[in-house]
Design an enzyme around this catalytic site. Structure first.
Site, mmCIF file in Angstrom:
data_model
loop_
_atom_site.group_PDB
_atom_site.id
_atom_site.type_symbol
_atom_site.label_atom_id
_atom_site.label_comp_id
_atom_site.label_asym_id
_atom_site.label_seq_id
_atom_site.Cartn_x
_atom_site.Cartn_y
_atom_site.Cartn_z
ATOM 1 C CG PHE A 6 56.486 21.802 38.995
ATOM 2 C CD1 PHE A 6 56.405 20.362 38.818
ATOM 3 C CD2 PHE A 6 57.520 22.762 38.776
ATOM 4 C CE1 PHE A 6 57.620 19.993 38.690
ATOM 5 C CE2 PHE A 6 58.765 22.102 39.135
ATOM 6 C CZ PHE A 6 58.389 20.184 39.181
ATOM 7 C CE LYS A 46 51.027 32.197 38.687
ATOM 8 N NZ LYS A 46 51.911 30.612 37.576
ATOM 9 C CD GLU A 99 54.434 28.835 33.943
ATOM 10 O OE1 GLU A 99 55.677 29.297 33.873
ATOM 11 O OE2 GLU A 99 53.990 28.836 34.705
ATOM 12 C CB SER A 141 63.090 28.832 42.772
ATOM 13 O OG SER A 141 62.803 30.018 41.647
ATOM 14 C CB CYS A 159 59.688 21.532 48.489
ATOM 15 S SG CYS A 159 58.517 21.985 47.122
#
Length: 376
Positions: A151, A175, A178, A228, A283
């Site tokens: 995200f 992908k 979301e 993660s 990050c």
């Protein structure tokens, strides 16, 4: 009527009925639900991979010159419409507009690198590597490849991977997260405008169901992931078990060490910029700072003074320096660290639960909408 965000497969937005499972997409600055995103099941993932496999048959045989021309066209479109893409990122992630533009610029660097694919794809030839043995090396596309992105950089991280994959003759199924899915669909439309054949770039939205199907699907030849550490481990172990090439980049947070002879003003500037840029959701954000005696208290004081000057507000405001967190659940998890830290004996010097965006009711409770937590 709530906006629907759905998959991009074979050059068009998915036109089927809304998915049985959907997720809410929020504006982090207000907390409002701005869209519902379809969650792909096995059938939708299979359809996207099938489109990628079909497109691979011709795209892999397309000349390097032709593929490069599409890359250059995509680069120009991305450059021309970067403000529009940045606004999409701000509306769903919450980072400030300038930060979103910086993310796009970092992704654009990879697009530009991919524009040099004719040089990068060259093979090699060694005559008489051993007696009577000549050695050739050639680079060939693999087939459909998957990208699973996080995200916090909805444009940059996918662009770490798909420009190279496409330029090299592969086809892609992306992908995205979301939580902020619209950037991926926007990029898909740019590819189409650039002349990329249908099916070369596809987007499926969803959660673990979609991820697991991509990891298991026999036609997906490689997987690139950022997220993660626990999920990276799952992606790597599952993907390699099914015989795929996998690069799985797990969670990363920087640690900063400040020695007694450091320039404390410079160190304080670096700590604040690294700790609170993108609300600490990068990050490479500094989440741990170790100060060696005797500079700790002085450094904390300088950091505190700089934190008070940070402008916290919606990312669409031109002067905001720090926006909200991406979801309410994420904000609550970060807030819980304050309670656990003080319970373990830490001193809370700046409490971001009370910050300029929020107002308070008569009981002292925050009345601010959105997923706000000020610098802490």
């Amino acid at each position: 009527m709530t906006k629907r965000i759905t998959h991009w497969i074979a050059g068009q937005q998915w036109s089927g009925a809304p998915a049985e499972r959907q997720g809410e997409v929020h504006d982090p600055a207000t907390g409002a639900v701005t869209a519902l995103v379809d969650f792909a099941g096995v059938a939708e993932v299979d359809r996207a991979v099938g489109a990628a496999a079909e497109a691979f048959r011709s795209w892999s045989r397309t000349s390097v010159a032709r593929r490069t021309s599409v890359l250059f066209a995509f680069r120009e479109l991305l450059n021309a419409r970067r403000d529009e893409l940045a606004s999409i990122i701000v509306s769903e992630h919450g980072k400030v507009h300038s930060d979103a533009l910086g993310e796009i610029a970092r992704g654009q660097e990879v697009v530009e690198y991919a524009c040099g694919i004719p040089q990068l794809l060259k093979g090699g030839y060694t005559e008489q590597a051993s007696t009577g043995v000549d050695v050739y090396s050639i680079r060939q596309p693999l087939g459909p490849v998957a990208v699973i992105s996080p995200f916090n950089f909805p444009a940059m991280v996918p662009m770490w991977f798909f420009p190279i994959a496409i330029a090299a003759g592969n086809t892609v199924v992306l992908k995205p997260s979301e939580k902020d899915p619209s950037a991926a669909d926007f990029l898909a439309r740019l590819w189409q405008e650039a002349g990329l054949p249908d099916g070369v770039f596809n987007v499926v939205h969803g959660d673990r169901t979609a991820v697991d199907r991509l990891l298991e699907h026999p036609d997906v030849k490689s997987v690139s992931f950022v997220g993660s550490t626990p999920v990276a481990r799952h992606v790597y172990e599952t993907g390699t078990r099914y015989g795929k090439r996998v690069q799985a980049l797990g969670g990363a947070k920087n640690h900063m060490l400040v020695l007694p002879d450091a320039d404390l003003d410079l160190a304080a500037d670096a700590a604040v910029n690294a700790g609170f840029g993108a609300a600490g959701e990068r990050c490479m954000a500094v989440s741990v700072l170790v100060a060696v005696d005797p500079v700790g208290d002085d450094l904390v004081a300088r950091i505190t003074e700089r934190m008070a000057r940070l402008k916290v507000g919606p990312g669409c405001n031109g002067d905001s320096e720090m926006g909200p967190l991406v979801t309410g659940a994420h904000r609550d998890r970060v807030t819980s660290y304050l309670d656990s830290g003080t319970a373990d004996g830490a001193t809370l010097v700046v409490d971001g639960r009370k910050h300029p965006v929020a107002s308070e009711d008569a009981s002292g409770e925050s009345t601010a909408d959105g997923f706000w937590l000020g610098p802490t």
